[in-house]
Design a protein around this motif. Structure first.
Motif, PDB file in Angstrom:
ATOM      1  N   SER A  80      38.666  38.481  39.807  1.00 59.21           N
ATOM      2  CA  SER A  80      39.664  39.202  39.006  1.00 59.21           C
ATOM      3  C   SER A  80      40.756  39.683  39.949  1.00 59.21           C
ATOM      4  O   SER A  80      40.586  39.654  41.175  1.00 59.21           O
ATOM      5  CB  SER A  80      39.038  40.412  38.291  1.00 59.21           C
ATOM      6  N   GLY A  81      41.855  40.156  39.355  1.00 59.32           N
ATOM      7  CA  GLY A  81      42.898  40.763  40.179  1.00 59.32           C
ATOM      8  C   GLY A  81      42.350  41.961  40.936  1.00 59.32           C
ATOM      9  O   GLY A  81      42.656  42.165  42.117  1.00 59.32           O
ATOM     10  N   MET A  82      41.522  42.761  40.267  1.00 57.10           N
ATOM     11  CA  MET A  82      40.952  43.924  40.956  1.00 57.10           C
ATOM     12  C   MET A  82      39.992  43.506  42.062  1.00 57.10           C
ATOM     13  O   MET A  82      39.864  44.204  43.067  1.00 57.10           O
ATOM     14  CB  MET A  82      40.257  44.863  39.951  1.00 57.10           C
ATOM     15  N   TYR A 106      49.529  49.239  39.315  1.00 55.84           N
ATOM     16  CA  TYR A 106      48.629  48.939  38.200  1.00 55.84           C
ATOM     17  C   TYR A 106      47.568  50.053  38.126  1.00 55.84           C
ATOM     18  O   TYR A 106      47.057  50.493  39.156  1.00 55.84           O
ATOM     19  CB  TYR A 106      47.985  47.577  38.459  1.00 55.84           C
ATOM     20  N   GLU A 149      53.762  47.042  44.581  1.00 56.03           N
ATOM     21  CA  GLU A 149      54.155  45.977  43.660  1.00 56.03           C
ATOM     22  C   GLU A 149      55.674  45.891  43.712  1.00 56.03           C
ATOM     23  O   GLU A 149      56.329  46.886  44.018  1.00 56.03           O
ATOM     24  CB  GLU A 149      53.658  46.306  42.248  1.00 56.03           C
ATOM     25  N   ASP A 178      51.337  43.194  45.760  1.00 55.37           N
ATOM     26  CA  ASP A 178      50.758  42.663  44.529  1.00 55.37           C
ATOM     27  C   ASP A 178      51.904  42.010  43.767  1.00 55.37           C
ATOM     28  O   ASP A 178      52.793  42.691  43.254  1.00 55.37           O
ATOM     29  CB  ASP A 178      50.123  43.808  43.733  1.00 55.37           C
ATOM     30  N   THR A 180      51.906  40.131  41.032  1.00 47.65           N
ATOM     31  CA  THR A 180      51.534  39.701  39.679  1.00 47.65           C
ATOM     32  C   THR A 180      52.726  39.657  38.722  1.00 47.65           C
ATOM     33  O   THR A 180      52.922  38.673  38.009  1.00 47.65           O
ATOM     34  CB  THR A 180      50.465  40.655  39.100  1.00 47.65           C
ATOM     35  N   PHE A 181      53.530  40.717  38.685  1.00 45.56           N
ATOM     36  CA  PHE A 181      54.650  40.782  37.740  1.00 45.56           C
ATOM     37  C   PHE A 181      55.752  39.789  38.100  1.00 45.56           C
ATOM     38  O   PHE A 181      56.352  39.187  37.219  1.00 45.56           O
ATOM     39  CB  PHE A 181      55.266  42.191  37.737  1.00 45.56           C
ATOM     40  N   SER A 200      46.930  39.085  40.198  1.00 47.52           N
ATOM     41  CA  SER A 200      46.028  38.947  39.079  1.00 47.52           C
ATOM     42  C   SER A 200      46.401  37.607  38.440  1.00 47.52           C
ATOM     43  O   SER A 200      47.406  37.509  37.733  1.00 47.52           O
ATOM     44  CB  SER A 200      46.201  40.088  38.074  1.00 47.52           C
ATOM     45  N   THR A 202      44.885  36.238  36.185  1.00 46.25           N
ATOM     46  CA  THR A 202      44.655  36.458  34.756  1.00 46.25           C
ATOM     47  C   THR A 202      45.954  36.454  33.947  1.00 46.25           C
ATOM     48  O   THR A 202      45.952  36.082  32.774  1.00 46.25           O
ATOM     49  CB  THR A 202      44.011  37.861  34.577  1.00 46.25           C
ATOM     50  N   THR A 212      39.778  35.343  33.623  1.00 42.37           N
ATOM     51  CA  THR A 212      39.969  36.542  34.448  1.00 42.37           C
ATOM     52  C   THR A 212      39.778  36.151  35.911  1.00 42.37           C
ATOM     53  O   THR A 212      38.676  35.754  36.303  1.00 42.37           O
ATOM     54  CB  THR A 212      38.952  37.634  34.044  1.00 42.37           C
ATOM     55  N   LEU A 333      49.443  41.380  29.903  1.00 43.93           N
ATOM     56  CA  LEU A 333      50.767  40.787  30.084  1.00 43.93           C
ATOM     57  C   LEU A 333      50.578  39.351  30.511  1.00 43.93           C
ATOM     58  O   LEU A 333      49.500  38.949  30.941  1.00 43.93           O
ATOM     59  CB  LEU A 333      51.571  41.560  31.138  1.00 43.93           C
TER      60      LEU A 333
HETATM   61  C1  LIG Z   1      46.262  43.115  35.604  1.00 46.41           C
HETATM   62  C2  LIG Z   1      46.722  43.509  36.957  1.00 46.41           C
HETATM   63  C3  LIG Z   1      45.816  43.705  38.004  1.00 46.41           C
HETATM   64  C4  LIG Z   1      44.319  43.547  37.809  1.00 46.41           C
HETATM   65  O1  LIG Z   1      43.995  42.245  37.449  1.00 46.41           O
HETATM   66  P1  LIG Z   1      42.647  41.853  36.642  1.00 46.41           P
HETATM   67  O2  LIG Z   1      42.671  40.378  36.672  1.00 46.41           O
HETATM   68  O3  LIG Z   1      42.773  42.441  35.275  1.00 46.41           O
HETATM   69  O4  LIG Z   1      41.526  42.468  37.401  1.00 46.41           O
HETATM   70  C5  LIG Z   1      46.306  44.050  39.243  1.00 46.41           C
HETATM   71  N1  LIG Z   1      47.632  44.219  39.450  1.00 46.41           N
HETATM   72  C6  LIG Z   1      48.539  44.048  38.468  1.00 46.41           C
HETATM   73  C7  LIG Z   1      49.979  44.248  38.754  1.00 46.41           C
HETATM   74  C8  LIG Z   1      48.117  43.688  37.187  1.00 46.41           C
HETATM   75  O5  LIG Z   1      49.011  43.533  36.207  1.00 46.41           O
END
Ligand SMILES: *Cc1c(COP(=O)(O)O)cnc(C)c1O
Length: 391
Positions: A80-82, A106, A149, A178, A180-181, A200, A202, A212, A333
């Motif tokens: 997972s992202g976490m 996050y 982030e 991070d 992700t966004f 993440s 996901t 995930t 998201l």
């Molecule tokens: C969702 C998210 C996470 C965690 O990711 P998971 O896959 O839900 O564990 C971490 N950082 C950001 C910026 C996220 O949007």
């Protein structure tokens, strides 16, 4: 005579042609030819897999693809992202060390800093990443790592990455971003001097809300090994099926991202002209508080996230969500379809109303993860829902 149950596995049928799709390999164990052959594998003299917690082909295929997108080498896919944040922190830090994180990370990353790491003797502090002086003021002689982030959740503030990179270099600290966004299509942290990239998967990379997964890449091979060993020991392994789904999703990532981004820009502009709207936050708009920094860091990539605030409190928020029945009201998201979230009752529910107000999140505040549907349809749906909620 009762027939024997065929428990021995049958060899895979031969084919002189090969499948075009990556095979899904759920095998937990791999049988070796001999103790010598196994020895060679463990020593790294021969390639291959032994036990899925330590690595499997579907994770490696996916990791290599994200490596290419990020300009990384040897990235690791985790459950997972976490799990990616966890592997980074626990793989690189020890009791007595200190971490500084952005104050709009996050939610669970903030919680890791606020509650989990201190239990293991790792000190933490949160600072506003749009203000490098605030980040510097949060450093202690024990600080080893900064986690930020690029675009924050949910107010879409843009971090001063250049300033933080310079600060981290001057103080000999590791910088983890991070991404992700922003995704590698919007921003590549390694090109800007980060040491660690986290995702993440996901979210936008997998893109269909059916897997995930997380990803972490480190520039330094020694640190990469430390994070890998921690991930394997803590059991942060990804599921082969999730990796397979995410690889499938990744093939359409560019198309999805570009479409979602142009939809987001159009929706932001349309929302800004609607009655009942107090403000719209989109990094690509001139009225965004960090628009200049967004332009210099992200170019014309405003991303797929838009936030806005409507008149009226919780009642208006309830009415909007009910009226926008075709838009999933869901705290995530990056899905292929548009999703709507209400930070005050989900991601930021643990904060006091005063703390939320200080971050700019009232009961009328929404965050939209824009998807790939038709832009006009989307604008109509929001227009109707906002009129119903505030009219
Ligand atoms: C969702 C998210 C996470 C965690 O990711 P998971 O896959 O839900 O564990 C971490 N950082 C950001 C910026 C996220 O949007």
């Amino acid at each position: 005579m009762t027939p024997k149950t065929p428990v021995r596995r049958t060899p895979w049928p031969d084919s002189s042609s090969r499948a075009v799709v990556t095979p899904l390999q759920p095998s937990v164990v791999y049988a070796s030819e001999s103790p010598d052959a196994l020895d060679a594998q463990y020593d790294g003299r021969a390639p291959g897999y032994t036990y899925a917690r330590e690595g499997h082909p579907n994770a490696d295929v996916l990791a290599t693809k994200i490596d290419t997108m990020e300009g990384a080498q040897g990235g690791l896919v985790v459950g997972s992202g976490m799990a990616a944040v966890t592997a980074t922190m626990l793989g690189l830090l020890k009791a007595g060390d200190h971490v500084v994180g952005g104050n709009q990370l996050y939610g669970r990353s903030m919680r890791m800093l606020a509650e989990e790491l201190p239990r293991f003797g790792i000190g933490t502090a949160m600072a506003d990443p749009t203000d490098v002086a605030a980040v510097e003021a949060a450093l202690t002689p024990d600080t080893r790592l900064i986690l930020v982030e690029v675009v924050s959740n949910p107010t879409l503030r843009v971090s001063d990455i250049e300033g933080i990179v310079n600060l981290a270099r001057a103080r000999g600290l590791l910088l983890a971003v991070d991404n992700t966004f922003t995704t590698p299509r919007g921003f590549r942290p390694f090109d800007h001097g980060a040491d660690i990239v986290i995702h993440s998967v996901t979210k936008l990379l997998a893109g269909h809300s059916d897997a995930t997964l997380g990803y972490v890449a480190l520039k330094d091979p020694g640190r990469r090994k430390a994070v890998y060993d921690t991930a394997v020991t803590l059991g942060l392994t990804p599921s082969p099926f999730d990796c397979w789904l995410a690889e499938r999703g990744l093939y359409s990532f560019e198309l999805r991202y570009d479409r979602a981004e142009s939809n987001a820009a159009a929706l932001a502009d349309a929302l800004a002209g609607m009655p009942g709207i107090r403000r719209v936050l989109y990094p690509g708009r001139r009225d965004h508080p960090d628009h200049n920094r967004a332009t210099s860091l992200l170019g014309d990539r405003g991303g797929n996230m838009v936030s806005f605030e409507i008149d009226g409190g919780r009642d208006a928020a309830n009415a909007l969500v009910r009226a926008a029945a075709d838009i999933a009201f869901a705290p995530t998201l990056g899905d292929i379809g548009t999703t709507l979230s209400h930070p005050a009752t989900s991601s930021h529910r643990a904060l006091t109303p005063e703390a939320r107000a200080a971050l700019g999140m009232s009961e009328g505040f929404f965050r939209v993860s824009v998807g790939v549907e038709d832009a006009d349809l989307l604008i109509d749906e929001f227009g109707i829902a906002i009129a119903a909620a505030t009219g």
